[in-house]
Design an enzyme around this catalytic site. Structure first.
Site, mmCIF file in Angstrom:
data_model
loop_
_atom_site.group_PDB
_atom_site.id
_atom_site.type_symbol
_atom_site.label_atom_id
_atom_site.label_comp_id
_atom_site.label_asym_id
_atom_site.label_seq_id
_atom_site.Cartn_x
_atom_site.Cartn_y
_atom_site.Cartn_z
ATOM 1 N N GLY A 93 0.798 -1.229 0.000
ATOM 2 C CA GLY A 93 0.000 0.000 0.000
ATOM 3 C C GLY A 93 0.825 1.271 0.000
ATOM 4 N N GLU A 94 1.930 1.278 0.719
ATOM 5 C CA GLU A 94 2.695 2.521 0.869
ATOM 6 C C GLU A 94 3.885 2.618 -0.082
ATOM 7 O OE1 GLU A 94 1.027 3.984 3.741
ATOM 8 O OE2 GLU A 94 0.105 2.004 3.860
#
Lengths: 738, 328
Positions: free
Chosen positions: A704-705
């Protein structure tokens, strides 16, 4: 319990499976929080403060109440009872301090603060009536300017790693040094879907709430403690979330305000924020950063100091990991990190995609580029020379770290070897061409999580957990993990999420959903398979003592010797309608001896018009090491989204404050710039192979990051290479390179 | 958004008879609806003009074109006669907004776009353009996108349209009709500088409706260029834009028009500068001299000094691209 003898064949893991909810979304059938209908549903409109500091003297709602169709007006003087203690407002992602309490009293803490709520029969009437509310203030002086507020900064409550070695001594002796200041701006999340809560007031007084959130149970707990309602009477649902990026980690003010109205009126109420109001709560905080690097002639890092100041509110200390990365990404014995917060008359910042890393890595990775130039070393070679096998902050080896492969494969794919290191040496017509790169890093965390799995007599499996899907693909990857672990086809699995009444799940954030919820789903499905085997043992005495390890599985069958037992048959022959298990998963103890992190290497080509300063990111290669990729399609999409955001971070995004008014002013998507399709060139995502048996049983770290981290630095470095200009104030708008 | 009444007349006379200071005409609504949602425009009555017969593009006796006020921006940009004879206009329109907006937005409405100044767009803060006499926070505030030419103490806003910059260069004429009858306004006179009445963007009376925009006979189709410089590649208003149109006689400039967007309260022209280029050969030096002259009186604010440098370079680039494909 592990029965690790799957029948060879199609593994659901790693496949580029289409989103299981894709059809619902593109056909408009997926309902979002502000879209649930009910006859007689009321609509709220928030009236926000226009001053940054002071108190409300008087609110005149007479004109608003005179509008036909207006049902109620609520402010701090007539709201339902809410809690008095800070701890009652502290949610699972609360910053340290005294959380904001909507409508608590007459204090105005920031511009845009919700001060009143108008409730009407329709949204349009509510908004019109809201515009007729007159608020009289007693204004106090305010400060929203970090460049001034930084002088009042205090050390952040962030457990920043202690200094190691002797930075000052090593820096003084270093043959090559960099000493640079960088700044990153405030940014707002701006998900496509604005924050909204639809509160259905049930006949028994219980509340069924569709909320835009990244944590259904976090919201349930918050309402329980703020309003003193029984938990059993609050159910939070979030079947679909139209992007969040961190903006839904904490309960946002529309939720308690909608609940206030529902409780006061004993009716169902919806409250949807306007786009302008999306600029009136959490955001990525502005930072001022000072980076000092010292290295030997051959580029070996001898000294690193990273000092950062971030902005926060006067009521909470929002801390993120800004400087930690500088102590863990590279090998260096003399490291000194500091992180301070400057309180201003603003709302508390909030985690936004790769919180801390997206801003902190800007300074580290731009400074590394400056060091490469100062030392006359290729930027990739410099990073390879300083590769760290272990995390210097923790003194622990990495569970896996295929960053060298990222450098190598990313450089190869990009064609880095053809780069002329001289700035302004490459061009296409009027465009100066710049090639730059940077590294990325993010923690691979895991939280406790629970999941339930059940199978019915048709062999269909339902797996559930209270997590959300904020557009990342949670529905899909959990379906794949469940199918793999249970030994069925993904078509036979339904994953249910977004409901506070389901098994406990952490907030969806931090790239730990696959690791946390995925592990719970995997364990639940394995347990379900064990339960199926138990049923076989019961029904077939000849297999009463068969060992799990001797049982094959797959395609909806257990395989014992040459005997195939279809799951559907097993359930049918059991005395139950369904077989069901629920498990609680925790991070494995073996993680404790290791640092766990995802990594990336980002390579960028920019074209800069030499006269006009316009900058185009023509080409990006992002090589990512994130362990096992559960779904190569949704994982790629996560990285693509991160890279696009990184382009925005580098070149466009900035919430601009008028410090005289103490207010964000470009509060629309026309003037708060994020990239449009035309800004995006070619983006090539590659996942390097990374085997990790420590991080979790899936071997998967989350994506996600990591996609955003390093992108802005790589672009800044490419702009330097194109133009010979080093811009250290982000975003790098064209006026800064003219 | 305040409550309003609505009517949909079927002819122009009916439409202008319905008009009052508290009414607004609405066509595509691509700007007016935003302004209404933000409580900046609060009309009591909306007069929907989409039923009026103003949707044609037809040749005029003088060899030009008469463009009905309701021709959409998309239809106009892709109109074969516009593409062939007025490529500058086509380029300018396509440099603005997004395909969805251009499909909705009308020719007349494009002329009436209001500024994108942050302060104008936030009804909770002072703004002389929105509420005369309240002050102009942009002067001392966030003014990176604001005017460098023709601004006043009362207002430093810019006009946001791209299409209008091209229309200014082409010396279009605006046909309007009010209750007192029809009149024609030269494009240069249509929009106003802010002076001490920044609330008035243009010369239209409350009852006047734009019925058409007239283009003179084409003269610049061989040598024109619209250059737009913005903070992203699409869907952003111009920091600087230049409409350059040149008529050449060999390598000598017979006639030239230069209009700037993003610099002032209206599309900016300087006929003296244009005059000085006439009869001069095409050369970088002449273009630079013209650019310098056009920006001679520019007054920067705290955050927009870069616009002066950028406008200079953009003028040179646009003239160069218009004349010799960018080789000078």
């Amino acid at each position: 319990m592990n029965a690790n003898t799957p029948i060879p064949g199609n593994s659901a893991l790693g496949q580029p499976m289409d989103r299981v909810d894709g059809r619902l979304k593109v056909t408009g059938q997926a309902r979002y929080a502000g879209e649930y209908p009910e006859d007689g549903l009321l609509h709220g409109s928030v009236v926000s403060s226009t001053i940054a500091s002071g108190r409300v003297v008087r609110i005149d709602a007479s004109q608003a109440l005179a509008v036909p169709g207006v049902i109620a007006f609520i402010d701090h003087t007539n709201r339902p009872h809410i809690a008095s203690y800070d701890e009652d407002y502290q949610d699972a992602d609360a910053a340290e301090g005294s959380p904001f309490r909507p409508f608590y009293n007459d204090r105005v803490l920031y511009s845009g603060q919700p001060l009143a709520l108008v409730v009407a029969d329709t949204l349009e009437l509510a908004r019109h009536a809201g515009s007729l509310v007159r608020i009289e203030y007693e204004t106090e002086s305010h400060q929203t300017d970090l460049s001034i507020g930084q002088s009042d900064a205090h050390t952040a409550p962030a457990e920043t790693p202690k200094p190691r070695g002797d930075f000052s001594g090593a820096f003084a002796q270093a043959a090559v040094t960099v000493d640079s200041h960088y700044s990153t701006p405030n940014e707002h999340h701006n998900p496509m879907e604005p924050h909204a809560s639809t509160v259905f007031y049930k006949a028994d007084g219980s509340l069924e709430i569709h909320d835009k959130t990244q944590g259904t149970q976090n919201c349930q707990d918050y309402l329980h403690s703020v309003f003193g309602l029984e938990k059993e009477k609050i159910r939070i649902l979030a079947a679909f979330v139209g992007g969040a990026f961190g903006s839904g980690l904490r309960p946002q003010y529309q939720l308690p305000l909608a609940v206030m109205a529902a409780l006061k009126l004993q009716r169902s109420v919806r409250l949807t924020l306007t786009r302008q109001q999306m600029f009136t709560f959490g955001y990525r905080p502005q930072t001022l950063q000072h980076m000092r690097l010292g290295a030997s002639k051959d580029g070996k890092l001898m000294a690193i100091a990273h000092d950062a100041i971030g902005q926060t509110s006067r009521f909470e200390d929002f801390a993120e990991h800004v400087v930690e990365w500088s102590g863990m990404l590279y090998q260096c014995d003399n490291v000194q990190l500091s992180y301070k917060l400057a309180p201003l008359d603003v709302y508390t910042p909030l985690d936004m995609r790769a919180p801390g890393a997206a801003s902190g890595m800007v300074a580290l990775e731009c400074a590394m580029d400056e060091l490469a130039i100062a030392a006359g070393i290729d930027p990739v070679q410099l990073r390879i020379a300083n590769f760290a096998e272990s995390n210097g902050n923790e003194g622990k080896p990495y569970s896996s770290k295929e960053l060298l492969a990222c450098y190598e494969q990313g450089a190869e794919r990009f064609g880095w070897s053809k780069r002329n290191p001289e700035p302004r040496s490459m061009r296409q017509g009027r465009q100066l061409v710049g090639w730059g790169m940077a590294g990325g890093v993010w923690e691979a965390m895991q939280m406790p999580a629970s999941a339930k799995a059940s199978i019915d007599s048709s062999g269909k499996i339902t797996v559930s957990s209270a997590t959300t899907d904020i557009g990342t693909g949670t529905y899909t990857v959990m379906t794949q993990i469940a199918a793999e672990a249970a030994g069925v086809s993904p078509q036979d699995v339904t994953f249910v999420l977004g409901d506070s009444s389901l098994p406990t799940s952490p907030l969806q954030g931090g790239s730990f959903t696959v690791s946390s919820v995925g592990t719970a789903v995997q364990q639940a499905c394995r347990a379900l398979r064990a339960k199926l085997l138990d049923a076989v043992r019961m029904a077939h005495p000849q297999y009463a003592v068969v060992d799990m390890a001797d049982v094959g599985y797959g395609d909806g069958y257990l395989l014992i010797d040459d005997q195939r037992f279809a799951y559907a048959d097993i359930v049918r022959e059991s005395s139950h309608e369904t077989l069901e298990v629920q498990i609680d998963a925790k991070p494995d103890e073996k993680r404790e001896g290791y640092s766990t992190a995802t990594h990336s290497a980002v390579f960028v080509e920019v074209l800069v018009d030499e006269d006009l300063g316009t900058i185009r990111v023509n080409r990006v290669v992002d090589a990512v090491a994130a362990g096992r990729v559960v779904n190569s399609k949704t994982a790629r999409s996560q990285i693509l989204g991160g890279v696009v955001w990184g382009i925005g971070q580098a070149l466009q995004e900035e919430s601009q404050t008028d410090h005289t008014l103490g207010r964000f002013m470009n509060h629309s998507l026309a003037e708060y710039h994020i990239p449009v399709n035309a800004d995006i060139g070619e983006i090539d995502v590659l996942f390097v192979e990374e085997n990790d048996s420590i991080v979790n049983d899936l071997g998967s770290k989350g994506v996600g990051e990591i996609g955003i981290v390093g992108v802005a630095s790589a672009i800044a470095n490419a702009i330097y290479h194109a133009t010979g200009k080093r811009v250290r104030e982000f975003p790098i708008t064209l006026d800064k390179v003219l | 958004m305040n409550p309003f009444s609505y009517s949909k007349p079927s002819d122009v006379t009916q439409a202008v008879n319905l008009a009052s200071p508290a009414s607004r005409f609405i066509a595509g609504g691509t700007n007016l609806l935003d302004l209404m949602k933000e409580n900046i425009a609060r009309p009591e009555h909306l007069i929907d003009i989409t039923g009026l017969p103003l949707k044609d593009v037809r040749p005029t006796d003088s060899g030009g074109l008469m463009i009905g006020a309701l021709v959409s921006n998309a239809d106009l940009a892709w109109h074969p006669l516009i593409e062939r004879d007025y490529p500058l206009l086509s380029q300018a329109i396509l440099a603005g907004a997004s395909p969805q907006l251009r499909n909705m937005a009308s020719t007349g409405g494009n002329l009436l776009q209001r500024t994108r100044c942050y302060y104008f767009y936030d009804s909770t803060v002072p703004c002389n353009k929105r509420e005369p006499g309240t002050g102009c926070p942009a002067k001392e505030g966030l003014n990176r996108i604001h005017a460098i030419l023709g601004a006043s103490d009362a207002c430093v806003a810019t006009h946001p349209s791209d299409m209008c910059v091209a229309l200014a260069a082409l010396e279009a004429r605006v046909h309007v009709q009010g209750r007192a009858g029809a009149r024609v306004i030269e494009f240069a006179d249509f929009h106003r500088l802010p002076g001490d009445a920044p609330q008035r963007d243009n010369q239209l009376g409350d009852d006047e409706l734009i019925t058409a925009v007239e283009l003179p006979a084409p003269r610049f189709q061989q040598h024109s260029h619209y250059l737009k410089i913005r903070d992203r590649a699409s869907y952003a208003f111009a920091l600087i834009s230049v409409a350059a149109a040149v008529e050449l006689d060999g390598d000598v400039i017979r006639d030239v028009r230069i209009a700037l967007g993003g610099v002032a309260h209206k599309p900016w022209r300087d006929t003296a500068v244009e005059q000085s280029l006439k009869g001069q050969p095409v050369s970088r030096e002449n273009f630079v001299a013209a650019a310098d002259a056009m920006l001679r009186d520019a007054q920067p604010l705290a955050h927009n000094a870069f616009k002066i440098k950028l406008a200079r370079r953009a003028i040179v680039r646009a003239l160069s691209d218009a004349t010799l494909g960018g080789t000078v």
